[in-house]
Each structure stands twice: as C-alpha cells, then as structure tokens.
Design a protein around this motif. Structure first.
Motif, PDB file in Angstrom:
ATOM      1  N   UNK A  97      13.082 -11.197   9.718  1.00  0.00           N
ATOM      2  CA  UNK A  97      14.318  -9.775   9.735  1.00  0.00           C
ATOM      3  C   UNK A  97      13.642  -8.037  10.371  1.00  0.00           C
ATOM      4  N   UNK A  98      13.192  -7.988  11.480  1.00  0.00           N
ATOM      5  CA  UNK A  98      13.396  -6.425  11.159  1.00  0.00           C
ATOM      6  C   UNK A  98      14.477  -5.734  12.702  1.00  0.00           C
ATOM      7  N   UNK A  99      13.874  -4.597  13.485  1.00  0.00           N
ATOM      8  CA  UNK A  99      14.616  -4.076  14.025  1.00  0.00           C
ATOM      9  C   UNK A  99      14.550  -4.568  14.784  1.00  0.00           C
ATOM     10  N   UNK A 100      13.754  -5.057  15.160  1.00  0.00           N
ATOM     11  CA  UNK A 100      13.576  -5.611  16.774  1.00  0.00           C
ATOM     12  C   UNK A 100      14.585  -6.924  17.198  1.00  0.00           C
ATOM     13  N   UNK A 101      14.919  -7.325  15.616  1.00  0.00           N
ATOM     14  CA  UNK A 101      15.900  -8.609  15.751  1.00  0.00           C
ATOM     15  C   UNK A 101      16.753  -8.468  15.071  1.00  0.00           C
ATOM     16  N   UNK A 102      16.835  -7.685  15.086  1.00  0.00           N
ATOM     17  CA  UNK A 102      18.349  -7.328  14.360  1.00  0.00           C
ATOM     18  C   UNK A 102      18.720  -8.130  13.098  1.00  0.00           C
ATOM     19  N   UNK A 103      17.197  -7.621  12.391  1.00  0.00           N
ATOM     20  CA  UNK A 103      17.488  -8.451  10.887  1.00  0.00           C
ATOM     21  C   UNK A 103      17.729 -10.371  11.568  1.00  0.00           C
ATOM     22  N   UNK A 104      17.536 -10.644  12.372  1.00  0.00           N
ATOM     23  CA  UNK A 104      17.888 -12.064  12.206  1.00  0.00           C
ATOM     24  C   UNK A 104      17.284 -13.322  12.288  1.00  0.00           C
ATOM     25  N   UNK A 105      16.030 -12.383  12.198  1.00  0.00           N
ATOM     26  CA  UNK A 105      14.144 -13.411  12.593  1.00  0.00           C
ATOM     27  C   UNK A 105      14.038 -13.770  13.697  1.00  0.00           C
ATOM     28  N   UNK A 106      14.949 -14.014  14.398  1.00  0.00           N
ATOM     29  CA  UNK A 106      14.594 -14.379  15.954  1.00  0.00           C
ATOM     30  C   UNK A 106      15.502 -13.831  17.166  1.00  0.00           C
ATOM     31  N   UNK A 107      14.485 -13.694  17.578  1.00  0.00           N
ATOM     32  CA  UNK A 107      14.922 -12.930  19.127  1.00  0.00           C
ATOM     33  C   UNK A 107      14.006 -14.201  20.918  1.00  0.00           C
ATOM     34  N   UNK A 108      14.845 -14.102  21.145  1.00  0.00           N
ATOM     35  CA  UNK A 108      15.504 -14.883  22.935  1.00  0.00           C
ATOM     36  C   UNK A 108      15.032 -15.959  22.511  1.00  0.00           C
ATOM     37  N   UNK A 109      15.376 -16.910  23.533  1.00  0.00           N
ATOM     38  CA  UNK A 109      15.901 -18.341  22.828  1.00  0.00           C
ATOM     39  C   UNK A 109      14.283 -19.382  24.020  1.00  0.00           C
ATOM     40  N   UNK A 110      13.772 -20.607  23.902  1.00  0.00           N
ATOM     41  CA  UNK A 110      13.188 -21.373  24.648  1.00  0.00           C
ATOM     42  C   UNK A 110      13.623 -22.927  24.662  1.00  0.00           C
ATOM     43  N   UNK A 111      13.767 -23.582  25.269  1.00  0.00           N
ATOM     44  CA  UNK A 111      13.754 -24.919  26.202  1.00  0.00           C
ATOM     45  C   UNK A 111      13.022 -25.893  24.923  1.00  0.00           C
TER      46      UNK A 111
END
Length: 572
Positions: free
Chosen positions: A497-511
C-alpha cells in the motif's frame, strides 16, 4: 514570528535584505503568508526553505507522499478549514492531533483547529506544494460537496416557490416533471454530477454506480474491477442528480417505472469520454450505472494485454487464418472487447475490409466499418450479418452470439471464406463447444468452422511501487489449490500500500488467458459428441494452459496475488 524567519534567512545568507523588504511589502499588500511569497518569487527553493524552518523551529518535516491519513483523522478538520489554513491532519494519539502545516507559527490557525477538533494541535512541517497536492487528493470532493450543499439550500427554496405558482395556475399534473427538470438544471446539481464524472475518470474507474436508498444515496466507483464507496451527496439532491443524468443521456425523465438506456459524450479535461448509461427502477428510486469508455486509455497492443509467450503465438497464428471463426469467452468486464479491438487494430490494413456489428459500439476504430444494433427497427445481429455477406468483407466481428440463428449464420460465414470474430458467455474454452451445440448449431458446423476459442479474465496487478516479497502462508496455498514446491522458495509478492495505489496494494489490471486452438483430434471428438471434460483433457494433452495455470504463472512472476487468483479462477 515571520519577522524572525525573515531575519534568520538573511543571517543564513539565503535571502538579501532587499529581497526581504520586497517580500514583506507584498505581504502587507496581499495578506499572503511570507513563506508563500518566498516560494512564489523563487528567492529560496522550497527544499532549502523547509530545511531552514525545521532548524529554526526544531520541528519534524514529513513527506506527504508517504503518509496516508486514515479517513477518520481527515474528517476531524472540515475541508473548507483545511484549504483555508493549508493544513492536513495526519494522525491522532490521545488528546493530540498531528497536523502538517506550511506555517507552524500561525497561532490563529492552531487555536481555531484546536477549538474545532477538541484536540491539542501538534504541528509538523510539510512543503506548500505537497500540502496542496494532498488537500486535492483527500478533500477536493468533500470541499465541492460542502459548497454544493450551501447552494442547494437556496435552490430548494426557489423551487418551492415555483411549485406554488404552478398550483395556483391549475397545472398540477405538470408539477412533478417540471420540478424534476428544474432540479436537474440547477447549478448545484450540474456541479455535483460533473464532480462525480470527473472524479471517476481521474481515478480510472470503469463504472460509476448511483444507488438510492431510504435515507441516503450511495455512490460507488468500480476501480480495477472492485467497487469502492465515495463521498455521498446531500440526500435532498437525489432526484435532481438522477434526472440530470437522464437528461444528459436523452432518456425520458417522466418514465420512472421502466428500464432505460442512454449515452453521454462529455469532455473531461482534454479527454473525450463516452458514458453508457443504464437506469433501472428500484424500491427507493432509479439506480443509475454509467460505464466509462475512455478512448485515450484503450490498449490496442496485443503484446501488452498479458498473454503468455506460448499463448500469444497460438493466438497470433490463428488470427492470420484466411477464414474460420474465433470465439472469445468470459463474463462481463473480463476485457473481451479490448482483446477484439486490439486484434482488429492489428489486422486493419488497406487491403482488408473489416465490418463489425456491435451492441453497443464502444469505441470508434479508424478504417473499420462499425454498425450499432437497433433491435427496435429490426437491425439485429443476425439481420446485419446477412447484409454483411453481400458487402464482401474479409473480416467480420459479431459483438455477441446470443441465439442459434446468429451462431449458425456466423459459422456459415466462416465456412464461406470470411474470418469471423465473436464473443459468447461461457466459463472456459472447452465448455464453449457444447454451448454452441446446445443452442442448436450442428456439431459438423462447429467442427468445420472453429479455429480457436479463448477464455479470459482480468485480475488486479500488484502495485510496482510498493511491491514486496513475503513468505507464502501454507494455509492460503492449500486453499488456493497450489501444490507445494510450485512457488520458488515458497515466496510470493504483495503490495503493502502506497499513495500510488491509494493504499490498496494494486494498480491496474492484467488478463489471464486460456487459448485453445482446434486440432484435428479435437474436431474428431466434436463430431463424436465428446463431453466438455473430454475436450478439456485433450486440450491439456496438447499443452493448453488453463486460466488457473496462467494465473499461477503470474503469481510466480509477482504480477498478481494469490487472492486475485482465487477471486477470478476456479480450482478443481
């Protein structure tokens, strides 16, 4: 106190006496704080100024890019006060509230905040630019909503007067619709609707859900496939918000008992955004869902969608076939449209004619003839497909196979020299064959026409900026059905979690992809009426990676997490 700061900076050789006099003069003329003026005039760099303030006041400096306050802490200071004083609450312990400030010598601000919060204020230093960025990040929507509430109170009084005038003139039956329209066209409603649309686009949401309940309206954004609650609007604006969106989508605002669909084209910043709008009647009013179609974010590169090396080779080989049918399967929101559009973009050459029939046309593709389904006037998938065959296309995209008629026409088109792409709703590639047969397509047509079936899902990517390696929990591995020894050193990755992912731990998606080309053995099995399980075993024998297998590979690579794998795939 600011005079002390000015003298200190001159003494340190960071500011000349003349520069200080100019800055003090501007402070008297404008009322701005001295720190802001020094920053604005570039007399002292922000970094050096922050260091000197820390030395002078013996105060800690915090980097707000690495501090994410809890929502309960942020709520202790109203948005308008946070903006006014340029402060950000970051922590509360006992009777002390830690507040990041540009100017820790602002005694009036500290006293006001102490009165508002009922806490002793413990100031820490942060740069002016970082505080302003953080305020926009955490308070912008709340500030806008607070302003809108004030405006809404005035607007409501005015609308009530208009209602009384209508009653006096005897047009009672027009009151409700007239009031709805007036509510929707009021300044506060327009602003709040624009807030939510812009905020959804800026946060990378794929959908905006507006859900009315008995005493509140819930707003949720679907970000990276997961719904997240947002700031709620004033309840008395519920009807105005819904009517405003229906007007924008060219729906009938007087009809609130039936489901309606519409579309909105809107410019957000420099982006032209398409919104597919759906309204359905619920117990407490109409629920609105807006699908955000951001043309600028459309990925049209097959190599960047998440295919494994072997799966991509199989898929690329299949789409170069001169004729036949290729089916993409998966639930709504699994990226099927992106895969198909990326495929058409790759095949789109001047020597090929490409035609599509879609419901709806989600993105406009240059050089491709796209047609929108209009069932109410008889323009259905099957009727359009028949007409396509008289236009001599090389490649045809049928948005979805929904019935036996469309399926059979598409397959016959594939057998008469056309390359056909379409989607169908099944859980995996092997079960698609029996699905086609179940809806009435003869096995010999399925066997002859099919080139490849691909199933897919979308999983969230682990944020690259806060990714860390941790030991896998044996119970989690067992629950996920991952055999021991599958993961190197039993280690996995996760986002902390960080500011880049709004503390979710995830950023974007992949197939995740399950690519099943049709072999001669499979064609024979289809003709003999083989079950889905038998076809799946044959596909496994021929080297097909299932959705689960592809997901495990991406867990091993640190691209996604075990939790995402379990959420989107099934273990047998």
């Amino acid at each position: 106190m600011e005079e002390k700061l000015g003298s200190y900076l001159v003494k340190q050789g960071l500011l000349t006496a003349e520069q200080l006099r100019d800055a003090v003069r501007e402070k008297k003329d404008t009322g701005q704080r001295l720190i802001s003026i020094l920053n604005g005039r570039n007399y002292v760099s922000e970094g050096k100024l922050l260091a000197q303030l820390s030395n002078l006041y013996r105060m800690e400096v915090v980097d707000l890019d690495y501090v994410i306050p809890d929502r309960k802490v942020l709520d202790r200071i109203p948005a308008e006060k946070a903006y006014h004083y340029e402060v950000l609450p970051i922590d509360v312990k006992g009777r002390y509230l830690t507040v990041a400030m540009v100017d820790p010598t602002d005694i009036s601000a500290i006293e006001d905040l102490r009165f508002i919060t009922g806490k002793e204020i413990s100031p820490v230093l942060a740069s002016e630019s970082s505080i302003r960025d953080a305020l926009d990040r955490y308070y912008k929507m709340e500030k806008g909503l607070a302003e809108v509430k004030v405006e809404a109170a005035t607007e409501t009084k005015e609308l009530n007067v208009e209602d009384l005038e209508l009653l006096e003139t005897g047009f009672e039956e027009d009151i409700e619709e007239t009031k709805l329209r007036a509510d929707a066209e009021g300044g506060p409603v327009i602003r709040i609707v624009n807030f939510y649309i812009a905020d959804g686009v800026n946060k990378g949401a794929s959908d905006i859900h507006i859900e009315p309940y008995e005493k509140h309206v819930r707003i949720r954004f679907r970000i990276d496939g997961v719904l997240r609650e947002q700031q709620i609007p004033p309840f008395n604006m519920k009807a105005g918000i819904i009517t405003r969106l229906k007007l924008m989508a060219k729906m009938d605002i007087a009809e609130r008992r039936l489901c309606q669909d519409g579309r909105i084209n809107i410019l957000v910043g420099t982006k032209m955004i398409d919104l597919r709008v759906s309204a359905i009647p619920t117990l407490y009013g109409e629920k609105i869902v807006m699908r955000i179609l951001d043309r600028s974010s459309l990925m049209l590169d097959l190599t960047k969608l998440g295919f494994g090396e072997v799966a991509l080779k199989k898929y690329l080989k299949s789409i170069e076939s001169p004729y036949g049918i290729i089916l993409i399967t998966g639930p709504t929101g699994s990226g099927k449209t992106t895969t198909l559009y990326s495929t058409l973009a790759r095949l789109n050459n001047p020597d090929r004619q490409i035609m599509t029939i879609e419901d709806p046309v989600e993105y406009n593709l240059h050089g491709i003839n796209q047609i929108q389904v209009h069932e109410e006037i008889g323009l259905t998938f099957s009727n359009a497909l028949r007409a396509f065959l008289r236009q001599a296309p090389n490649i045809i995209l049928v948005g979805e196979i929904r019935d036996s008629e469309t399926a059979e026409i598409a397959i016959r088109a594939a057998l008469t020299g056309h390359l056909v792409f379409s989607t169908i709703h099944t859980n995996d590639a092997p079960t698609t064959i029996n699905r086609l047969i179940d809806i009435g397509v003869p096995p010999y047509l399925v066997s002859s026409a099919l080139i490849l079936i691909q199933a897919q899902r979308l999983v969230r990517r682990i944020c690259p900026q806060c990714r860390e390696k941790v030991e896998a929990d044996p119970k989690l591995l067992e629950e996920a059905g991952i055999p021991k020894g599958t993961l190197p050193d039993n280690m996995i990755f996760r986002g902390k979690g960080c500011p880049n992912c709004n503390q979710t731990g995830y950023k974007g998606r992949i197939g995740l992809y399950e690519v099943m080309p049709m072999s001669s053995d499979m064609r024979s099995m289809i003709l003999k009426g083989a079950s889905s399980d038998e076809i799946a075993k044959q596909a496994d024998k021929e080297g097909m990676l299932t959705l689960r297998d592809d997901g495990i590979e991406k867990v091993k690579q640190g691209v996604t997490s075990i939790e995402e794998l379990m959420r989107e795939t099934v273990s047998f």
